[in-house]
Design a protein around this motif. Structure first.
Motif, PDB file in Angstrom:
ATOM      1  N   VAL A   1       0.835  -1.202   0.000  1.00 42.63           N
ATOM      2  CA  VAL A   1       0.000   0.000   0.000  1.00 42.63           C
ATOM      3  C   VAL A   1       0.869   1.251   0.000  1.00 42.63           C
ATOM      4  O   VAL A   1       0.632   2.194  -0.759  1.00 42.63           O
ATOM      5  CB  VAL A   1      -0.949   0.006   1.217  1.00 42.63           C
ATOM      6  CG1 VAL A   1      -1.634   1.360   1.342  1.00 42.63           C
ATOM      7  CG2 VAL A   1      -1.995  -1.088   1.075  1.00 42.63           C
ATOM      8  N   LEU A   2       1.895   1.267   0.857  1.00 43.82           N
ATOM      9  CA  LEU A   2       2.760   2.444   0.942  1.00 43.82           C
ATOM     10  C   LEU A   2       3.551   2.660  -0.342  1.00 43.82           C
ATOM     11  O   LEU A   2       3.811   3.800  -0.742  1.00 43.82           O
ATOM     12  CB  LEU A   2       3.717   2.309   2.127  1.00 43.82           C
ATOM     13  CG  LEU A   2       3.073   2.437   3.509  1.00 43.82           C
ATOM     14  CD1 LEU A   2       4.089   2.134   4.602  1.00 43.82           C
ATOM     15  CD2 LEU A   2       2.488   3.825   3.702  1.00 43.82           C
ATOM     16  N   ALA A   3       3.950   1.559  -1.002  1.00 44.18           N
ATOM     17  CA  ALA A   3       4.679   1.687  -2.265  1.00 44.18           C
ATOM     18  C   ALA A   3       3.832   2.401  -3.304  1.00 44.18           C
ATOM     19  O   ALA A   3       4.313   3.258  -4.049  1.00 44.18           O
ATOM     20  CB  ALA A   3       5.097   0.309  -2.772  1.00 44.18           C
ATOM     21  N   GLY A   4       2.543   2.055  -3.362  1.00 45.03           N
ATOM     22  CA  GLY A   4       1.669   2.694  -4.331  1.00 45.03           C
ATOM     23  C   GLY A   4       1.181   4.056  -3.897  1.00 45.03           C
ATOM     24  O   GLY A   4       1.037   4.966  -4.708  1.00 45.03           O
ATOM     25  N   LEU A   5       0.944   4.232  -2.588  1.00 43.03           N
ATOM     26  CA  LEU A   5       0.347   5.457  -2.083  1.00 43.03           C
ATOM     27  C   LEU A   5       1.331   6.616  -1.968  1.00 43.03           C
ATOM     28  O   LEU A   5       1.079   7.733  -2.430  1.00 43.03           O
ATOM     29  CB  LEU A   5      -0.275   5.192  -0.706  1.00 43.03           C
ATOM     30  CG  LEU A   5      -0.889   6.377   0.029  1.00 43.03           C
ATOM     31  CD1 LEU A   5      -2.022   6.992  -0.780  1.00 43.03           C
ATOM     32  CD2 LEU A   5      -1.383   5.951   1.400  1.00 43.03           C
TER      33      LEU A   5
ATOM     34  N   LEU B   1      -3.752  -1.034  -5.002  1.00 44.63           N
ATOM     35  CA  LEU B   1      -4.686  -0.333  -4.117  1.00 44.63           C
ATOM     36  C   LEU B   1      -4.081   0.992  -3.653  1.00 44.63           C
ATOM     37  O   LEU B   1      -4.750   2.029  -3.645  1.00 44.63           O
ATOM     38  CB  LEU B   1      -5.020  -1.212  -2.906  1.00 44.63           C
ATOM     39  CG  LEU B   1      -5.841  -0.553  -1.794  1.00 44.63           C
ATOM     40  CD1 LEU B   1      -7.212  -0.133  -2.315  1.00 44.63           C
ATOM     41  CD2 LEU B   1      -5.987  -1.506  -0.606  1.00 44.63           C
ATOM     42  N   GLY B   2      -2.816   0.959  -3.276  1.00 44.60           N
ATOM     43  CA  GLY B   2      -2.142   2.180  -2.859  1.00 44.60           C
ATOM     44  C   GLY B   2      -2.100   3.216  -3.961  1.00 44.60           C
ATOM     45  O   GLY B   2      -2.293   4.414  -3.717  1.00 44.60           O
ATOM     46  N   ALA B   3      -1.843   2.763  -5.191  1.00 46.87           N
ATOM     47  CA  ALA B   3      -1.809   3.690  -6.327  1.00 46.87           C
ATOM     48  C   ALA B   3      -3.178   4.330  -6.572  1.00 46.87           C
ATOM     49  O   ALA B   3      -3.271   5.519  -6.872  1.00 46.87           O
ATOM     50  CB  ALA B   3      -1.336   2.955  -7.580  1.00 46.87           C
ATOM     51  N   ARG B   4      -4.252   3.546  -6.409  1.00 44.88           N
ATOM     52  CA  ARG B   4      -5.604   4.104  -6.585  1.00 44.88           C
ATOM     53  C   ARG B   4      -5.900   5.142  -5.509  1.00 44.88           C
ATOM     54  O   ARG B   4      -6.467   6.201  -5.782  1.00 44.88           O
ATOM     55  CB  ARG B   4      -6.645   2.983  -6.548  1.00 44.88           C
ATOM     56  CG  ARG B   4      -6.677   2.119  -7.796  1.00 44.88           C
ATOM     57  CD  ARG B   4      -7.969   1.326  -7.896  1.00 44.88           C
ATOM     58  NE  ARG B   4      -8.110   0.368  -6.814  1.00 44.88           N
ATOM     59  CZ  ARG B   4      -7.647  -0.883  -6.846  1.00 44.88           C
ATOM     60  NH1 ARG B   4      -6.978  -1.308  -7.912  1.00 44.88           N
ATOM     61  NH2 ARG B   4      -7.840  -1.693  -5.831  1.00 44.88           N
TER      62      ARG B   4
END
Length: 278
Positions: free
Chosen positions: A28-32, A243-246
Motif C-alpha cells: 500500500v505504501l509503495a503505491g500510495l 490499491l495504494g496507487a488508486r
C-alpha cells in the motif's frame, strides 16, 4: 527447519502473520506514497531476525537482500499502475537510469565490505531524515526541472547507491528529490516506483551473490535473500500495491504521511540504538 523447532506453534503463527501484514502495508505504501516497501520491510525483518537469534553479522544483510528481492514485483506492479494513470513519463525517468545503475554497483560493492552494524546505522540515519522530510508540510524547492546531464547523473548515483545499501526502492529518496525540482507529486511517485525496478533487480542479485556460502544465515536463505520471508511478503505486496496507487489519486495523503513519518522515526531510532548496543 531445526532452527525454528525451538519456537512454539503460536509464536511461529505470529511470525507468519507479521510477515503477511508487513507485505500488505509495504505494498500500500509503495503505491500510495512512493516510498518503496523496503522502508517497512527492512526494519521489520531486522527486528524479527533479532528475536529469532539470527547472528548479528548477517542479520542486516539478509534483511536488506530479502527486501530488495521483494521490491522487484511490487515496483513493477506499482509502476504499471501509475503509468496507466498518466503518473509516469519516460522522459523524466530515462536520464536518471544510468546514474542509478552506477549507484547500485557502488552500493553492491560496499555492502560486501560494510558490517551489519554499519548497514543498520546507514538505514537508521537516512530513515530519520526521510521521516523528517515526510513530517514537514512544506517541501524543499530548488528549481524547475532536473539539472543538466551531469547533475541528474549524480542524483541517480546517490539514489541508487543509498537505496542498495538500505534495501529500499528508489522512491524513498527520489520522490522528495524530484519534488525539490518541482516535479508534480504524482509524477514523482510514479518515477520513484519505476526506479525501484531499476535498483532492486541488480541490487537483489548482488546480495544473493555476496551471501553465497556465508555462515550463520537463517534457514531457507539463498545468499542474503531469505526465501521464506520472500514467499510470505511478496504475494501481499503484489495484491496491495495497486490499491495504494488508486488511493494516491483519490485522497490527500498528508495526514497519512505524518503518521508514517512518526512510525518510521521510532523504528529508525530503535535500529540506531540497537546497532550500537545503546
Amino acid at each position: 527447519m531445526e532452527f525454528l523447532s525451538a519456537y512454539s506453534p503460536a509464536w511461529l503463527a505470529g511470525l507468519v502473520l507479521a510477515l503477511l501484514v508487513t507485505g500488505a502495508i509495504a505494498g500500500v505504501l509503495a503505491g500510495l506514497l512512493g516510498v518503496g516497501g523496503g522502508i517497512v520491510i527492512v526494519p521489520v525483518l531486522y527486528h524479527l531476525f533479532t528475536l529469532l537469534g539470527v547472528d548479528e553479522s548477517v542479520r542486516m544483510h539478509v534483511a536488506v537482500g530479502t527486501s530488495l528481492a521483494a521490491i522487484i514485483p511490487t515496483s513493477i506492479i506499482s509502476a504499471r499502475a501509475h503509468y496507466k494513470r498518466g503518473g509516469l513519463r519516460p522522459e523524466l525517468l530515462k536520464p536518471l537510469i544510468p546514474g542509478a545503475l552506477v549507484g547500485v554497483l557502488i552500493g553492491s560493492l560496499l555492502s560486501g565490505v560494510f558490517s551489519g552494524q554499519v548497514l543498520a546505522a546507514i538505514f537508521a540515519v537516512v530513515a530519520l531524515l526521510v521521516a523528517l522530510n515526510m513530517a514537514v508540510s512544506k517541501s524543499l524547492s530548488l528549481r524547475d526541472g532536473l539539472p543538466g546531464r551531469f547533475g541528474t547523473g549524480l542524483i541517480g548515483v546517490f539514489i541508487g547507491g543509498l537505496s542498495t545499501l538500505m534495501g529500499i526502492g528508489g522512491g524513498t529518496l527520489s520522490v522528495p528529490m524530484l519534488s525539490a525540482f518541482r516535479t508534480p507529486m504524482h509524477m514523482a511517485v510514479g518515477t520513484g516506483a519505476a526506479l525501484g525496478v531499476v535498483i532492486s533487480l541488480p541490487g537483489a542479485a548482488a546480495y544473493l551473490i555476496n551471501g553465497l556460502g556465508v555462515p550463520a544465515r537463517p534457514p531457507a536463505s539463498l545468499g542474503y535473500v531469505n526465501l521464506l520471508g520472500l514467499a510470505l511478503i511478496v504475494p501481499m505486496t503484489m495484491l496491495t500495491a495497486p490499491l495504494g496507487a488508486r488511493i494516491a489519486h483519490a485522497i490527500n495523503a498528508q495526514l497519512l504521511r505524518r503518521l508514517f513519518a512518526l512510525f518510521l522515526a521510532i523504528t529508525a531510532a530503535r535500529m540506531l540504538l540497537g546497532a550500537f548496543d545503546l
